[in-house]
Design a protein around this motif. Structure first.
Motif, PDB file in Angstrom:
ATOM      1  N   GLN A  21      35.394  28.289  38.671  1.00 51.95           N
ATOM      2  CA  GLN A  21      35.037  28.845  39.979  1.00 51.95           C
ATOM      3  C   GLN A  21      33.635  29.455  39.932  1.00 51.95           C
ATOM      4  O   GLN A  21      33.212  29.994  38.912  1.00 51.95           O
ATOM      5  N   ASP A  22      32.930  29.411  41.062  1.00 48.15           N
ATOM      6  CA  ASP A  22      31.612  30.037  41.126  1.00 48.15           C
ATOM      7  C   ASP A  22      31.702  31.510  41.562  1.00 48.15           C
ATOM      8  O   ASP A  22      30.697  32.172  41.725  1.00 48.15           O
ATOM      9  N   TYR A  23      32.894  32.018  41.709  1.00 50.41           N
ATOM     10  CA  TYR A  23      33.117  33.420  42.069  1.00 50.41           C
ATOM     11  C   TYR A  23      32.976  34.257  40.797  1.00 50.41           C
ATOM     12  O   TYR A  23      33.685  34.031  39.810  1.00 50.41           O
ATOM     13  N   SER A  24      32.081  35.238  40.810  1.00 49.51           N
ATOM     14  CA  SER A  24      31.743  35.946  39.581  1.00 49.51           C
ATOM     15  C   SER A  24      32.674  37.112  39.237  1.00 49.51           C
ATOM     16  O   SER A  24      32.769  37.514  38.088  1.00 49.51           O
ATOM     17  N   ASP A  25      33.371  37.662  40.212  1.00 53.04           N
ATOM     18  CA  ASP A  25      34.198  38.851  39.974  1.00 53.04           C
ATOM     19  C   ASP A  25      35.656  38.445  39.768  1.00 53.04           C
ATOM     20  O   ASP A  25      36.553  38.933  40.435  1.00 53.04           O
ATOM     21  N   LEU A  26      35.881  37.571  38.817  1.00 54.32           N
ATOM     22  CA  LEU A  26      37.182  36.951  38.624  1.00 54.32           C
ATOM     23  C   LEU A  26      38.058  37.741  37.662  1.00 54.32           C
ATOM     24  O   LEU A  26      37.613  38.158  36.588  1.00 54.32           O
ATOM     25  N   GLU A  27      39.293  37.935  38.063  1.00 56.10           N
ATOM     26  CA  GLU A  27      40.331  38.536  37.228  1.00 56.10           C
ATOM     27  C   GLU A  27      41.558  37.641  37.433  1.00 56.10           C
ATOM     28  O   GLU A  27      42.060  37.536  38.545  1.00 56.10           O
ATOM     29  N   TRP A  28      42.007  36.973  36.370  1.00 52.56           N
ATOM     30  CA  TRP A  28      43.092  35.997  36.533  1.00 52.56           C
ATOM     31  C   TRP A  28      44.317  36.448  35.763  1.00 52.56           C
ATOM     32  O   TRP A  28      44.319  36.503  34.536  1.00 52.56           O
ATOM     33  N   ASP A  50      40.232  35.195  26.450  1.00 53.19           N
ATOM     34  CA  ASP A  50      39.194  35.074  27.480  1.00 53.19           C
ATOM     35  C   ASP A  50      39.235  36.307  28.378  1.00 53.19           C
ATOM     36  O   ASP A  50      40.260  36.578  29.016  1.00 53.19           O
ATOM     37  N   PRO A  51      38.146  37.093  28.456  1.00 50.64           N
ATOM     38  CA  PRO A  51      38.160  38.365  29.192  1.00 50.64           C
ATOM     39  C   PRO A  51      38.670  38.340  30.638  1.00 50.64           C
ATOM     40  O   PRO A  51      39.389  39.258  31.013  1.00 50.64           O
ATOM     41  N   PRO A  52      38.346  37.343  31.463  1.00 47.01           N
ATOM     42  CA  PRO A  52      38.868  37.470  32.824  1.00 47.01           C
ATOM     43  C   PRO A  52      40.349  37.119  32.950  1.00 47.01           C
ATOM     44  O   PRO A  52      40.947  37.284  33.994  1.00 47.01           O
ATOM     45  N   VAL A  53      40.968  36.651  31.847  1.00 46.28           N
ATOM     46  CA  VAL A  53      42.357  36.187  31.897  1.00 46.28           C
ATOM     47  C   VAL A  53      43.275  37.213  31.246  1.00 46.28           C
ATOM     48  O   VAL A  53      43.006  37.708  30.156  1.00 46.28           O
ATOM     49  N   GLU A  75      43.448  44.701  39.590  1.00 42.66           N
ATOM     50  CA  GLU A  75      42.540  45.764  40.013  1.00 42.66           C
ATOM     51  C   GLU A  75      41.645  45.325  41.162  1.00 42.66           C
ATOM     52  O   GLU A  75      40.929  46.138  41.724  1.00 42.66           O
ATOM     53  N   GLY A  76      41.664  44.048  41.508  1.00 46.19           N
ATOM     54  CA  GLY A  76      40.794  43.526  42.549  1.00 46.19           C
ATOM     55  C   GLY A  76      41.266  43.884  43.941  1.00 46.19           C
ATOM     56  O   GLY A  76      42.427  44.212  44.163  1.00 46.19           O
ATOM     57  N   LYS A  77      40.354  43.796  44.900  1.00 45.55           N
ATOM     58  CA  LYS A  77      40.742  44.077  46.294  1.00 45.55           C
ATOM     59  C   LYS A  77      41.288  42.834  46.982  1.00 45.55           C
ATOM     60  O   LYS A  77      41.960  42.935  47.993  1.00 45.55           O
ATOM     61  N   TYR A  78      41.007  41.657  46.426  1.00 48.60           N
ATOM     62  CA  TYR A  78      41.528  40.412  46.974  1.00 48.60           C
ATOM     63  C   TYR A  78      42.436  39.748  45.942  1.00 48.60           C
ATOM     64  O   TYR A  78      42.159  39.773  44.749  1.00 48.60           O
ATOM     65  N   ILE A  79      43.487  39.126  46.431  1.00 43.11           N
ATOM     66  CA  ILE A  79      44.435  38.409  45.580  1.00 43.11           C
ATOM     67  C   ILE A  79      44.444  36.954  46.026  1.00 43.11           C
ATOM     68  O   ILE A  79      44.733  36.662  47.186  1.00 43.11           O
ATOM     69  N   ALA A  80      44.133  36.066  45.115  1.00 41.72           N
ATOM     70  CA  ALA A  80      44.140  34.635  45.417  1.00 41.72           C
ATOM     71  C   ALA A  80      45.322  33.989  44.722  1.00 41.72           C
ATOM     72  O   ALA A  80      45.530  34.175  43.525  1.00 41.72           O
ATOM     73  N   ASN A  81      46.100  33.248  45.476  1.00 41.12           N
ATOM     74  CA  ASN A  81      47.211  32.494  44.902  1.00 41.12           C
ATOM     75  C   ASN A  81      46.683  31.203  44.296  1.00 41.12           C
ATOM     76  O   ASN A  81      45.808  30.555  44.864  1.00 41.12           O
ATOM     77  N   HIS A  82      47.233  30.857  43.172  1.00 42.90           N
ATOM     78  CA  HIS A  82      46.898  29.583  42.536  1.00 42.90           C
ATOM     79  C   HIS A  82      48.111  29.192  41.700  1.00 42.90           C
ATOM     80  O   HIS A  82      48.343  29.772  40.635  1.00 42.90           O
ATOM     81  N   ASP A  83      48.909  28.279  42.194  1.00 47.98           N
ATOM     82  CA  ASP A  83      50.074  27.834  41.453  1.00 47.98           C
ATOM     83  C   ASP A  83      49.619  27.042  40.230  1.00 47.98           C
ATOM     84  O   ASP A  83      48.559  26.417  40.237  1.00 47.98           O
ATOM     85  N   ILE A  84      50.434  27.046  39.197  1.00 47.86           N
ATOM     86  CA  ILE A  84      50.047  26.404  37.939  1.00 47.86           C
ATOM     87  C   ILE A  84      49.770  24.910  38.114  1.00 47.86           C
ATOM     88  O   ILE A  84      48.958  24.341  37.392  1.00 47.86           O
ATOM     89  N   LEU A  93      37.253  30.305  45.853  1.00 47.43           N
ATOM     90  CA  LEU A  93      37.362  31.762  45.810  1.00 47.43           C
ATOM     91  C   LEU A  93      36.158  32.452  46.432  1.00 47.43           C
ATOM     92  O   LEU A  93      36.303  33.438  47.158  1.00 47.43           O
ATOM     93  N   SER A  94      34.959  31.954  46.180  1.00 47.67           N
ATOM     94  CA  SER A  94      33.769  32.580  46.763  1.00 47.67           C
ATOM     95  C   SER A  94      33.764  32.425  48.278  1.00 47.67           C
ATOM     96  O   SER A  94      33.394  33.355  49.007  1.00 47.67           O
ATOM     97  N   THR A  95      34.199  31.283  48.775  1.00 45.96           N
ATOM     98  CA  THR A  95      34.256  31.060  50.228  1.00 45.96           C
ATOM     99  C   THR A  95      35.277  31.986  50.870  1.00 45.96           C
ATOM    100  O   THR A  95      34.997  32.626  51.888  1.00 45.96           O
ATOM    101  N   GLN A  96      36.456  32.088  50.282  1.00 50.98           N
ATOM    102  CA  GLN A  96      37.485  32.942  50.870  1.00 50.98           C
ATOM    103  C   GLN A  96      37.099  34.416  50.778  1.00 50.98           C
ATOM    104  O   GLN A  96      37.326  35.175  51.722  1.00 50.98           O
ATOM    105  N   ALA A  97      36.488  34.840  49.676  1.00 49.99           N
ATOM    106  CA  ALA A  97      36.039  36.234  49.554  1.00 49.99           C
ATOM    107  C   ALA A  97      34.945  36.537  50.576  1.00 49.99           C
ATOM    108  O   ALA A  97      34.937  37.618  51.179  1.00 49.99           O
ATOM    109  N   GLU A  98      34.063  35.589  50.803  1.00 46.28           N
ATOM    110  CA  GLU A  98      32.993  35.775  51.787  1.00 46.28           C
ATOM    111  C   GLU A  98      33.578  35.960  53.191  1.00 46.28           C
ATOM    112  O   GLU A  98      33.118  36.799  53.967  1.00 46.28           O
ATOM    113  N   ILE A  99      34.597  35.179  53.519  1.00 48.68           N
ATOM    114  CA  ILE A  99      35.247  35.321  54.833  1.00 48.68           C
ATOM    115  C   ILE A  99      35.885  36.690  54.962  1.00 48.68           C
ATOM    116  O   ILE A  99      35.721  37.378  55.981  1.00 48.68           O
TER     117      ILE A  99
END
Length: 170
Positions: A21-28, A50-53, A75-84, A93-99
């Motif tokens: 993803q091109d979204y930089s503030d990723l926590e998975w 891997d730190p963001p995981v 800890e994030g303000k946005y939660i993105a669903n991503h099924d395995i 993620l960057s598009t949805q966060a921007e919206i």
């Protein structure tokens, strides 16, 4: 956020999709819901350091509880669903966060998605309604936001009390 129950066959594509993803503030958060295949050791070997995981071993708690565990620990303000078994486009993620950033009155965003039905050898784009009025109208017939591509504000999740936990959620 991803939950896993015996999803070994999808792990490689899922990892590539999220870490690409091109979204930089990723926590998975990946919550293992008691897999009996080798999902958990494979996850640890591929992204365990891997730190963001963050991998969470929940035991068999059920899908709703696993979803709640992932959101609670986030800890994030946005939660993105991503099924395995999903693959997300690199800008998802960057598009949805921007919206969400640009529209503080919006609590959840979705999107169109490509569905593949391997049983019938079909591939098609599932288009969702785009305006508030069309979403409300669609809600009288079906849920117009696909859970697997929804991104929502954690504060909204907290307001509604999280996912209702039930024994029959897969």
């Amino acid at each position: 956020r991803t939950t896993v129950l015996n999803g070994r066959q999808y792990i490689d594509n899922s990892i590539e999709s999220i870490l690409g993803q091109d979204y930089s503030d990723l926590e998975w958060f990946i919550v293992d819901d008691g897999s009996r295949d080798d999902s958990l050791p494979v996850l640890y070997s591929k992204v365990g350091g891997d730190p963001p995981v963050r991998i969470v071993e929940a035991g068999r708690v059920g899908r709703s509880a696993a979803l709640n565990i992932a959101v609670q620990q986030s800890e994030g303000k946005y939660i993105a669903n991503h099924d395995i078994d999903d693959v997300s486009f690199a800008h998802r993620l960057s598009t949805q966060a921007e919206i969400l950033d640009s529209n503080p009155q919006v609590g959840v965003v979705g999107g169109n998605h490509i569905a593949q039905d391997k049983t019938r050898s079909e591939r098609y784009v599932r288009e969702q309604p785009k305006t508030h009025a069309d979403i409300i109208k669609a809600m009288t017939h079906y849920i117009p936001i696909s859970h697997n591509i929804a991104t929502f504000r954690k504060s909204v999740w907290e307001e509604v009390g999280g996912y209702p936990e039930s024994d029959n959620a897969i």
